[in-house]
Design an enzyme around this catalytic site. Structure first.
Site, mmCIF file in Angstrom:
data_model
loop_
_atom_site.group_PDB
_atom_site.id
_atom_site.type_symbol
_atom_site.label_atom_id
_atom_site.label_comp_id
_atom_site.label_asym_id
_atom_site.label_seq_id
_atom_site.Cartn_x
_atom_site.Cartn_y
_atom_site.Cartn_z
ATOM 1 N N ASP A 55 0.824 -1.225 0.000
ATOM 2 C CA ASP A 55 0.000 0.000 0.000
ATOM 3 C C ASP A 55 0.853 1.267 0.000
ATOM 4 O OD1 ASP A 55 -2.152 -1.647 0.126
ATOM 5 O OD2 ASP A 55 -2.539 -1.352 2.264
HETATM 6 P P1 NAP Z 1 0.864 -4.020 3.098
HETATM 7 O O1 NAP Z 1 0.148 -3.081 2.206
HETATM 8 O O2 NAP Z 1 0.102 -4.726 4.151
HETATM 9 O O3 NAP Z 1 1.621 -5.076 2.166
HETATM 10 C C1 NAP Z 1 2.484 -6.016 2.699
HETATM 11 C C2 NAP Z 1 2.953 -6.900 1.581
HETATM 12 O O4 NAP Z 1 3.928 -7.774 2.118
HETATM 13 C C3 NAP Z 1 1.840 -7.751 1.011
HETATM 14 O O5 NAP Z 1 1.564 -7.362 -0.310
HETATM 15 C C4 NAP Z 1 2.373 -9.198 1.069
HETATM 16 O O6 NAP Z 1 2.244 -9.805 -0.202
HETATM 17 C C5 NAP Z 1 3.839 -9.014 1.438
HETATM 18 N N1 NAP Z 1 4.312 -10.049 2.346
HETATM 19 C C6 NAP Z 1 3.708 -10.558 3.433
HETATM 20 N N2 NAP Z 1 4.466 -11.498 4.002
HETATM 21 C C7 NAP Z 1 5.588 -11.579 3.263
HETATM 22 C C8 NAP Z 1 6.753 -12.378 3.345
HETATM 23 N N3 NAP Z 1 6.928 -13.283 4.307
HETATM 24 N N4 NAP Z 1 7.717 -12.195 2.413
HETATM 25 C C9 NAP Z 1 7.562 -11.293 1.413
HETATM 26 N N5 NAP Z 1 6.478 -10.516 1.296
HETATM 27 C C10 NAP Z 1 5.504 -10.653 2.207
HETATM 28 O O7 NAP Z 1 2.070 -3.292 3.884
HETATM 29 P P2 NAP Z 1 2.659 -1.830 3.800
HETATM 30 O O8 NAP Z 1 2.989 -1.458 2.388
HETATM 31 O O9 NAP Z 1 3.729 -1.793 4.835
HETATM 32 O O10 NAP Z 1 1.448 -0.889 4.219
HETATM 33 C C11 NAP Z 1 0.945 -0.835 5.551
HETATM 34 C C12 NAP Z 1 -0.576 -0.826 5.555
HETATM 35 O O11 NAP Z 1 -1.032 -0.883 6.925
HETATM 36 C C13 NAP Z 1 -1.144 0.442 4.945
HETATM 37 O O12 NAP Z 1 -2.380 0.171 4.335
HETATM 38 C C14 NAP Z 1 -1.352 1.307 6.191
HETATM 39 O O13 NAP Z 1 -2.311 2.329 6.006
HETATM 40 C C15 NAP Z 1 -1.849 0.255 7.173
HETATM 41 N N6 NAP Z 1 -1.705 0.775 8.538
HETATM 42 C C16 NAP Z 1 -0.474 0.921 9.094
HETATM 43 C C17 NAP Z 1 -0.362 1.523 10.327
HETATM 44 C C18 NAP Z 1 0.985 1.776 10.962
HETATM 45 O O14 NAP Z 1 1.004 2.419 12.004
HETATM 46 N N7 NAP Z 1 2.076 1.293 10.396
HETATM 47 C C19 NAP Z 1 -1.482 1.955 11.025
HETATM 48 C C20 NAP Z 1 -2.721 1.762 10.429
HETATM 49 C C21 NAP Z 1 -2.828 1.173 9.193
HETATM 50 P P3 NAP Z 1 2.179 -11.408 -0.338
HETATM 51 O O15 NAP Z 1 1.067 -11.858 0.523
HETATM 52 O O16 NAP Z 1 1.986 -11.639 -1.786
HETATM 53 O O17 NAP Z 1 3.511 -11.912 0.140
#
Ligand code: NAP
Length: 468
Positions: free
Chosen positions: A392
């Protein structure tokens, strides 16, 4: 004498709590901040315990032992489970405030009507409503994050939901106001448990329409509720220390929620009532493009020939626990004269600072970590953007697709790099549940697999004979 010690201890604990928060602002001093918080809490407990009316209650030792029995295993959870662990601590905080308020009310009933002033009773009603709703709300939030089977991850919505939810809260508040006005009325003893039941129910109803993706923000909002419940408890028990500690807790929770909402370009009402995450797969637009795969050897070559590499870590790096392998790759590349920097998105992962903590754990030099706003203008000069389990936070749909649930969220502009290498296990979407055009753009090459093993393979390429 005891009173003077108590006053001094209250000031010392408050100062320690303030420094704890201040030091936690920076990864270099964060550990010191944790110690200061622990010391502040120890001083506060000791100062309360030495009170003449409390000191002879040896059973408090039992309560302290029970606290350790729960707290020590909770402190050992893996980093990926910290958001739900935090939610559990808030649940305990809320429950403690609610139970103390309940005990105090029945004690006052027993001691006589002179105990009930409008001010104390108002504080008590605020304490129990906030305390009990924080308890069930935080348990639900922890359950959603832990993916407990019988708690649906996705938002559950129905017609008139906000009306029902606000109705339950309004009923609790109206009963609370009546109790403040007539605390010793014949019906008051029965109304009190009803307020508790309504607050408990409201905590559950509040979380049901919120999707798992928003839980970290919701947890930090619940943190501020728990802090406010502690402030109210401080007024009920006439404890200045509880009032200041609760206010610090409440305001820091609120500030953190605001920071997260800003980083996602969302409002509080959108988080609490927006049912974010219920959206079915939204296509990023355009015709179906092809995913291109790269071999580990090919990727190693691209990295070696680069002069500027930007690593963009995300939740997948945390899941794979790939940070130590990432450090090895960093060493191999910098040894070859490649400049490697890490682009840090404020909400990458599942809690604020998630990536900083992981990379610090692997001893990646702090100056190599660059904030989103600073790295974005330099992305067009970047030879290779290495996306490790981020989705994301690098999704260009946030810039272009107006009906996307992440539209307006600032992203790390990986798509502007000359070449993109992206590591993930499958073609599945990220947390927001939407497709990502980045993975199918012309200059992107996928390395499918678990981040730890893919990076491990890359490191082997460099450590082996082929790359010098
Ligand atoms: P993400 O959008 O959740 O994407 C994570 C990616 O990691 C997934 O596409 C997944 O694809 C891949 N993945 C998972 N396990 C893996 C592994 N073992 N090896 C390789 N790839 C792996 O993560 P992000 O880009 O960090 O975004 C964070 C999200 O959380 C955002 O939507 C944000 O708004 C939300 N959020 C974060 C917080 C905060 O405080 N950090 C708070 C509220 C909301 P596969 O399944 O294909 O592997």
């Amino acid at each position: 004498m005891i009173h003077a010690i108590e006053q001094f201890a209250a000031i010392a604990a408050t100062v320690l709590f303030i420094f704890a928060l201040y030091w936690m602002n920076d990864p270099k001093t964060a550990r010191r901040g944790v110690y200061a918080g622990v010391a502040g809490m120890a001083v506060a407990i000791a100062a309360t315990w030495i009170q003449p009316e409390i000191i002879h209650h040896a059973w408090i030792l039992l309560a302290i032992a029970a606290g350790f029995a729960v707290g020590v295993p909770l402190s050992r959870v893996p980093l990926t489970a910290v958001p739900q662990r935090t939610a559990l601590s808030h649940a305990f905080g809320g429950l403690a405030a609610g139970l103390v308020g309940t005990a105090e009310y029945y004690l006052w009933l027993h001691e006589g009507p002179e105990q009930f002033t409008i001010f104390r009773m108002s504080a008590l009603v605020v304490e129990i409503i906030l305390g009990f709703l924080t308890f069930t709300g935080s348990l639900m939030a922890a359950g959603k994050l832990q993916e407990v089977r019988w708690i649906p991850q996705r938002p559950v919505t129905y017609l008139g939901q906000n009306f029902v939810n606000l109705g339950v809260l309004a009923a609790a508040v109206v009963l609370g106001v009546l109790l403040v006005l007539y605390p010793t009325a014949a019906w008051a003893g029965r109304a009190f448990p009803l307020i508790i039941a309504l607050a408990l129910l409201f905590g559950i109803l509040l979380i049901i329409p919120i999707g798992g993706a928003d839980m970290p923000t919701v947890i930090s909002i619940l943190n501020s509720y728990a802090g406010l419940a502690a402030v109210a408890m401080g007024f009920v028990l006439d404890s200045k220390l509880l009032v200041t500690a609760g206010a610090l807790d409440g305001s820091s929770g609120l500030i953190l929620s605001i920071i997260m909402c800003r980083a996602m370009n969302r409002s509080f009402t959108n988080v609490l009532f927006g049912a974010f995450g219920s959206v079915k797969k939204v296509k990023a637009g355009g015709e179906q493009k092809e995913w291109k795969q790269e071999s580990v050897e090919g990727a190693a070559q691209l990295l070696e020939q680069a002069s500027q590499v930007v690593v963009i870590p995300g939740y997948g790096m945390a899941v794979a626990q790939a940070q130590h392998k990432v450090r090895e790759l960093y060493d191999q590349l910098t040894k070859r004269g490649v400049t490697v920097r890490f682009a840090i998105h404020p909400v990458a992962g599942r809690m604020p600072g998630h990536m900083n903590v992981l990379l610090a754990e692997a001893d990646i030099p702090y100056p190599a970590l660059v904030e989103m706003d600073e790295i974005n203008p330099e992305m067009p000069q970047c030879d290779v953007a290495l996306v490790i389990g981020a989705n994301d936070v690098v999704n260009p749909a946030a810039r272009t697709v107006t009906d996307s649930p992440i539209y307006g969220m600032p992203i790390i502009e990986a798509d502007k790099a000359k070449t993109v290498l992206a590591i993930k296990r499958s073609k599945n979407p990220g947390f927001a549940g939407i497709d990502n055009e980045l993975y199918v753009q012309d200059n992107t090459w996928m390395l499918f697999g678990d981040a730890k093993s893919v990076i491990g393979e890359l490191v082997k390429q460099f450590a082996g004979s082929g790359f010098h």
